[in-house]
Each structure stands twice: as structure tokens, then as C-alpha cells.
Design a protein around this motif. Structure first.
Motif, PDB file in Angstrom:
ATOM      1  N   GLU A 196       7.074   0.143 -10.536  1.00 20.69           N
ATOM      2  CA  GLU A 196       5.899  -0.498  -9.920  1.00 20.69           C
ATOM      3  C   GLU A 196       6.000  -2.012 -10.082  1.00 20.69           C
ATOM      4  N   GLU A 210       0.865  10.607 -16.619  1.00 24.11           N
ATOM      5  CA  GLU A 210      -0.028  10.238 -17.714  1.00 24.11           C
ATOM      6  C   GLU A 210      -0.589  11.479 -18.397  1.00 24.11           C
ATOM      7  N   THR A 232       0.953   5.678  -7.618  1.00 19.03           N
ATOM      8  CA  THR A 232      -0.306   6.009  -8.294  1.00 19.03           C
ATOM      9  C   THR A 232      -0.335   7.493  -8.643  1.00 19.03           C
ATOM     10  N   VAL A 233       0.121   8.306  -7.679  1.00 22.18           N
ATOM     11  CA  VAL A 233       0.151   9.748  -7.908  1.00 22.18           C
ATOM     12  C   VAL A 233       1.136  10.067  -9.037  1.00 22.18           C
ATOM     13  N   ARG A 251       2.522   1.860  -3.364  1.00 20.70           N
ATOM     14  CA  ARG A 251       1.622   2.009  -4.487  1.00 20.70           C
ATOM     15  C   ARG A 251       0.912   3.360  -4.492  1.00 20.70           C
ATOM     16  N   THR A 252       0.658   3.884  -3.303  1.00 14.13           N
ATOM     17  CA  THR A 252      -0.040   5.176  -3.248  1.00 14.13           C
ATOM     18  C   THR A 252       0.781   6.283  -3.921  1.00 14.13           C
ATOM     19  N   ALA A 285      -7.398 -13.263 -19.676  1.00 12.27           N
ATOM     20  CA  ALA A 285      -7.173 -12.252 -18.637  1.00 12.27           C
ATOM     21  C   ALA A 285      -5.718 -11.806 -18.632  1.00 12.27           C
ATOM     22  N   THR A 320       2.409   8.073 -11.494  1.00  9.33           N
ATOM     23  CA  THR A 320       1.988   7.630 -12.832  1.00  9.33           C
ATOM     24  C   THR A 320       0.775   8.418 -13.305  1.00  9.33           C
ATOM     25  N   GLY A 321      -0.135   8.684 -12.381  1.00  8.41           N
ATOM     26  CA  GLY A 321      -1.340   9.419 -12.751  1.00  8.41           C
ATOM     27  C   GLY A 321      -1.028  10.804 -13.287  1.00  8.41           C
ATOM     28  N   GLN A 322      -0.162  11.521 -12.576  1.00 12.05           N
ATOM     29  CA  GLN A 322       0.166  12.881 -13.020  1.00 12.05           C
ATOM     30  C   GLN A 322       0.996  12.844 -14.303  1.00 12.05           C
ATOM     31  N   HIS A 353       0.837  -1.203   0.000  1.00 11.04           N
ATOM     32  CA  HIS A 353       0.000   0.000   0.000  1.00 11.04           C
ATOM     33  C   HIS A 353       0.874   1.255   0.000  1.00 11.04           C
ATOM     34  N   HIS A 376      -2.792 -16.251 -12.721  1.00  7.77           N
ATOM     35  CA  HIS A 376      -2.796 -15.011 -13.497  1.00  7.77           C
ATOM     36  C   HIS A 376      -1.400 -14.360 -13.452  1.00  7.77           C
TER      37      HIS A 376
END
Lengths: 465, 226
Positions: A301, A281, A274-275, A270-271, A333, A277-279, A267, A365
Motif C-alpha cells: 500500500e 487483520e 482494504t479488503v 486501495r479497494t 499528526a 488488509t482488513g481480512q 481508488h 504531512h
């Protein structure tokens, strides 16, 4: 000595007293009553001192009766059978009374001994209940040694003859008292008493030495000792169980802590990722540099995920949940979760009528994603999945048309941080295939590598249909 | 403009989600705690919610039934690997889930599906349902794909109906098993595998490469818009 002396003296004094009383009262009471009175010192002597004092009192009483009360007075001569009868009666009374009294006394002593043993057992129980097995063993040892002579509970074999050792082995195996004083190997120097009853796997023995006086130890003592031994055994078993339970709890707790730690680690990294990669992007649509940073962040990641997966394998916290799976679903998948680089193709030729397999959907998977990623990293133009049923097992494979893995390096390809020497296009963590093996083995699958007809490597998973 | 409730205890994630939503033409209402989220919910005017399950004051799972009761579709956002938690969230009524780190475009796509689904009344009152190339007439017990009639045994029909009713929303294995086979069979995943395979033979162009019925490993099935 004093007790013996008084046990004779008191009834004799009694005889003297009765003689004096009866001789003065003879005129009023008559001979029959006087004779009865002589029973009193005999009873007293027999009851207090046993047969000896009883007999002495009986003979003395008969003599005094004859000498002082029967005419002719002050002479042992008799005219009728009265004296013979009185002597016989007094002697018989002495016999019977002393026998009864002795038996009673023996009973009382036995009861006292039992009470003492119960009290001692209770003390030992208390020590065991308090969880002090060492003290309990020591107390039992010194208690038994105090009444029955040398005793050993240490389990050591030194100082035992070969017969003793055989007796010990027998006692251990059969859960019966064995050796001196018992019916089995009675010639042994020691008596061996198991601490656990038969069928409970006796793991300790109490050894009791032959009595110092050379006599055979009575069965009653052996039975007492068996009681003590069983009590000790039960207590020690209970303590061992309690310790085992505590150890298990501690283990479960540390297992839970480790898993929580891994989950929070996942966690925690990843938090921020996430910020990032998100920004990136949003920025990447306008700036190629941001695009590069985005790719780097995604690789980071993946590496972190690999590290956590490797840690989960390492500490054995994987709990695979097998369910019925369609490999078409599994491939589909996995295809949705990998990025296929430009110029490469990814496909599968899994027969649509293949039996379902038993596997953990999530672990499988990950295994497939890692195998496909690895193959994409080495392929020249394509990566293919295939599957077939053979010998009741399903083989699922991932293959590529890359350079393949040289024979001499196949054995170590599943090790952590293993890289094929030369020309490695893959940018992974070096953990991907180690995770494949770890996850596959956790699900009970075998993973292997061979050459592919496409020219590259073929990784094969074998699993239950 | 659609207003979307965003619940996450990380301010940076709230800002990121705000930016992503703005890009998609939504207005974000941020909340860092469950109680702040409930206050916003009481204020009304929400079209959807994006919910992180790890909240400081309450388990995020507890919010799902409350949001569902207010007819707010929920997309669960989780960094946790725990499949069981995702299944629990879906079974409690969440429309979808997305795992951190997420792709902004994917999030917007899931959100569109969730909003479209909640815009329609529940399938139970509708006689004719459609999703992508699929059409189902529940009253006449007829199904078709691209106008071609499908001959389906009752279980396969019920399964397809459940998927079409969900309209692209993911249904857990247990939810599908309960709907089609009944509560006693929620553990019999094999039934589902067999029926899905049979259904694919009829609705998929290439059953070995399904485009329509998509599996999420360990979670369930959803329909794709081909």
C-alpha cells in the motif's frame, strides 16, 4: 484613342448643329439667344472630354458665330466688341466646366476605388472570420499586387537592402508605415506597413515595392494599404488567440484526465488492498503467517501510494494550498501516522513558541511522514524532530543516530530510486525522499541534508515563517 | 444490538465491514447503492451509518444530510485523497471519516465515539458539559480541567466549549472559526492557530506535546480522551 476622337468630334458636331439651327432661326431669335446656344456644345465637350475638347468647342463656336452669324456674314471681320466678348465667355465656360467635370470625375473614381477596397476588405474579413488566415493573406497579397505592384507579407528579409531592412525594423518597432512614400526613410525601395498598431507589438509587416514607373507612391495609396495591413493583423491576432485558447483548453482537459486517472488508480488499488488488509487483520490475531502477509500488504500500500505521489509530482498536478500551520500540530499528526519499530524512539524538540509557517497541511504531512519513515529505517535508537527560526525563515529538521549519509552520496539522495550503498535497512519504494523534495519544492520550501549531531543524517526543510 | 448501515458499492468491502462490525458487536445492514441505502433508512432502526462517498447512482455527500435528519451519525469511508471532500462531508454533518485502507479497530473506536455522541442530546440544551478531564459550565461561564479552574478569555472559552460539545468528534477549521469568530472569519485559520496555542498552554501538561487537542492536517481539530 476612340474615346479621345469622339470627345472632340461630338462637341464639334454640336457646334455645326447649333450653327445650322441658329443661322436658320436668326431672324426670329435674335443674336443674343443664338450666342447663348453656342454654350451647349462647349459644356458638352468640357463635361465629357475635359479642357481640350471644351476649348476646341469654344474656339470653333466663337469662329462659327463670327463667320456665320455676325455681319458681315461669311467673314471673320468684326466691327464691334461683341465677338471678343463671346469668345472670352465661351473659353471661360470651357475652362470652368472642364475643371468642375474633371474634379467630379476624380471624386467618382475615388469613390469607386474606395468601394472596391471596402469590398475587398470585406472579402478578406470573411476569410479571416472563417479562420483561413493563409487564404486571407494570399488574397490580400494578390489583391494589393494587382493594383499597387509587388508586395510581400512573408516576413522574409532576403532581397532587401540594408536601408530597407532598417525601414522594416523601424516599422516593426514603431508600428508606423515606413520607407518609400512615407516621411521616414523615404529613400528605401519598399514601403513597410505593420500589421499591428503601435503598442501592440507588431510581429509582421507588409512590404510594398516602389511603383514601377519610378514615381513616388501617393500617400492615399499608402493609407489604403495600411488599412488592409491592419485588417490582416487583427484577423491574424484573433486567429492566434483562438488557437491559443483551444490549446489551453486541450491542455486543461488532458490535465484533468490525468488527475482523474491518478485518482481512480488510487481508488482501484486501495479497494482490494482494504479488503486484503482488513481480512488479514482478523486472521493475524491467530496466525503469525497472516501477520506477515498483513505487513507485506501494508508495505505494498505504501509503495503504491508513493508511486502515485511520484506520478503527481512528475505531471505537475500538485496544487498546494498554503495555510497558516503550527509545526507542533504537523509533528503531532505525523507521529500519529507512523509505526515506530520496537527498540526505537521518536520525539521532537520543536519550541512551543515558534512562529506559524505557511504551508499546505496535507503535503507537509506527507513530507514529514516520509522523512520520519526514512529516519526510522536508518536510526540506531532514536529519531528526533527539531525546528528553529533563522533569518526570518523556519528550519524544520528530522535527524537520526544511524550511520548517516556519506558526503559523496548526499547530492543524489533525493533522486528517485536512490539508495545508499551498503547496509540499507529501509524497505521503502526508493521514492520516499524524491517525494519529499517534490512536495517541498511544490510548496516553495528548500530541502537539504547534512550530518546530525546525533551521528546520523539531518534532513532540513526551510520554509517561510 | 446496534444496527449499522454500511454503504459501499464493493461487495468485498461490504463483507469486510460486516465482519469488522460483527467483531465489535454490531449488526451490519449493507447497501450497494444510494437508493438501497435510503430504503434501509426508511425502514428505521439504524444507530449509525458507514458511508463510502463514491456510489454508482448518487454522490455519497448527498446522503449525509438525509441521514443526519434521521439522527443517524455518519462515518465517511473514502479511498480518495481529497481533503476537500472530507471537509465537505464533515461540514455537511458527518461525525467522522476514515480513509481506506482502514484499520478495523480504529473504525470501531470512531464508531463508538460517534454513537456515544449521538446518544447525548445536543450540547446547546445542557448547562454542564464534560469530556475526558474537561468540564464546562456554560451558564456560569466556567471551565475546569481535572477539577482545577481555568481562566479563559471569551474566544478561548468559546473554542473549548465547541470542542467539548463535539465530544471527540472532529470539527473542521471552518466550523470552529464560524462558531467562535463568526461567519466572516471562516478563512482566518491563523486566528484558530493562535487560540489553540493559547488554549494548549492552559490545558495541556506539555504544550509542545499536546495530548488533549489533536489536529488533523488540513481538516480540523478534535479532543482526545487523554
Amino acid at each position: 484613342m476612340w474615346r479621345v476622337l469622339t470627345s472632340y468630334a461630338v462637341p464639334l458636331l454640336g457646334v455645326a448643329l447649333v450653327t445650322w439651327i441658329t443661322s436658320t432661326m436668326l431672324a426670329q431669335w435674335g443674336l443674343a439667344s443664338a450666342a447663348l446656344l453656342f454654350l451647349l456644345p462647349v459644356l458638352l465637350g468640357a463635361a465629357r472630354g475635359g479642357l481640350g475638347p471644351g476649348l476646341v468647342a469654344a474656339l470653333a463656336g466663337a469662329g462659327a458665330y463670327n463667320f456665320f452669324l455676325l455681319p458681315p456674314y461669311f467673314s471673320f471681320r468684326v466691327h464691334g466688341p461683341e465677338n471678343a466678348v463671346s469668345v472670352l465667355v465661351l473659353v471661360l465656360v470651357a475652362f470652368v466646366t472642364s475643371r468642375l467635370a474633371t474634379r467630379l470625375r476624380a471624386r467618382e473614381e475615388e469613390a469607386n476605388a474606395r468601394a472596391a477596397i471596402s469590398e475587398e476588405l470585406a472579402q478578406i474579413s470573411r476569410l479571416l472570420a472563417k479562420g483561413a488566415p493563409v487564404e486571407a493573406l494570399e488574397r490580400a497579397r494578390s489583391y494589393v499586387a494587382g493594383i499597387y505592384g509587388p508586395v510581400r507579407i512573408d516576413g522574409a528579409q532576403d532581397g532587401f537592402s540594408s536601408l530597407d531592412q532598417a525601414a522594416a525594423a523601424w516599422a516593426m518597432h514603431n508600428g508606423d508605415a515606413t520607407g518609400h512614400g512615407t516621411g521616414v526613410m523615404a529613400a528605401a525601395e519598399w514601403t513597410f506597413l505593420p500589421l499591428s498598431p503601435k503598442g501592440r507589438g507588431a510581429h509582421a509587416l507588409m512590404a510594398l515595392a516602389r511603383p514601377a514607373d519610378g514615381h513616388t507612391r501617393p500617400m492615399v495609396q499608402i493609407e489604403h494599404m495600411q488599412q488592409v495591413a491592419l485588417l490582416l493583423g487583427q484577423g491574424c491576432d484573433r486567429i492566434a488567440l483562438e488557437e491559443e485558447r483551444r490549446a489551453r483548453e486541450t491542455l486543461a482537459e488532458s490535465d484533468r484526465l490525468r488527475r482523474t486517472f491518478l485518482a481512480s488508480l488510487a481508488h482501484d488499488f486501495r479497494t482490494p488492498l482494504t479488503v486484503i488488509t482488513g481480512q488479514l487483520e482478523a486472521l493475524a490475531t491467530r496466525s503469525p503467517e497472516a501477520g506477515e502477509a498483513l505487513n507485506a500488504a501494508r508495505r505494498l500500500e505504501r509503495t503504491m501510494s508513493d508511486l502515485i505521489a511520484a506520478a503527481r509530482i512528475e505531471e505537475g498536478s500538485l496544487r498546494p494550498q498554503a495555510e497558516s500551520l503550527d509545526l507542533i500540530d504537523a509533528a503531532d499528526a505525523a507521529f500519529g501516522a507512523v509505526a515506530v519499530p520496537a527498540g526505537l524512539s521518536l520525539g521532537h524538540a520543536i519550541p512551543a513558541d515558534l512562529p506559524f509557517v505557511q504551508a499546505d497541511a496535507v503535503l507537509l504531512h506527507h513530507v514529514l511522514i516520509n522523512l520520519i519513515d526514512n529516519a526510522l529505517g536508518h536510526a540506531a535508537s532514536r529519531v528526533m524532530l527539531g525546528a528553529a527560526l533563522s533569518d526570518g525563515q523556519v528550519a524544520l529538521w528530522v535527524e537520526d543516530d544511524g550511520p548517516g549519509v556519506p558526503l559523496d552520496q548526499r547530492a543524489r539522495i533525493f533522486e528517485r530510486f536512490a539508495r545508499i550503498e551498503g547496509g540499507d535497512r529501509a524497505q521503502g519504494s526508493g521514492l520516499g525522499l524524491a517525494i519529499v523534495r517534490g512536495f517541498a519544492e511544490a510548496m516553495g520550501m528548500q530541502v537539504s541534508i547534512e550530518g546530525s549531531p546525533l551521528g546520523g543524517a539531518r534532513f532540513i526543510l526551510r520554509m517561510a515563517a | 444490538m446496534n444496527r449499522v448501515l454500511v454503504v459501499d458499492d464493493e461487495p468485498a468491502i461490504l463483507r469486510l465491514l460486516g465482519a469488522v462490525l460483527a467483531r465489535g458487536g454490531y449488526e451490519a445492514a449493507g447497501a450497494a447503492t444510494a437508493s438501497a441505502a435510503l430504503a434501509t433508512l426508511r425502514g428505521g432502526g439504524l444507530s449509525a451509518a458507514i458511508l463510502d462517498l463514491g456510489l454508482p447512482d448518487r454522490d455519497g455527500l448527498e446522503l449525509i444530510p438525509l441521514l443526519r435528519a434521521a439522527h443517524v451519525p455518519v462515518i465517511v469511508l473514502s479511498a480518495r485523497e481529497d481533503v476537500g471532500e472530507k471537509v465537505a462531508a464533515l461540514d455537511l454533518g458527518a461525525s467522522d471519516y476514515i480513509t481506506k485502507p482502514f484499520d478495523g479497530e480504529e473504525l470501531l473506536a470512531r464508531l463508538r465515539v460517534a454513537l456515544r455522541q449521538s446518544g447525548h442530546p445536543s450540547g446547546a440544551t445542557q448547562e454542564v458539559l464534560a469530556y475526558g478531564p474537561l468540564r464546562i459550565d456554560t451558564a456560569r461561564h466556567e471551565a475546569s480541567i481535572e477539577g482545577r479552574a481555568l481562566t479563559l478569555p471569551p474566544k478561548e472559552f468559546a473554542l473549548l466549549q465547541a470542542l467539548v460539545e463535539a465530544g471527540g468528534r472532529i470539527l473542521t477549521h471552518a466550523a470552529l472559526l464560524e462558531k467562535v469568530w463568526g461567519r466572516a472569519h471562516v478563512g482566518d485559520v491563523e486566528y484558530l492557530r493562535v487560540a489553540i496555542r493559547a488554549l494548549r498552554l492552559k490545558v495541556e501538561e506539555d504544550p509542545a506535546h499536546p495530548r488533549l487537542i489533536r489536529n488533523e492536517p488540513g481538516i480540523g481539530y478534535r479532543l482526545m480522551e487523554a
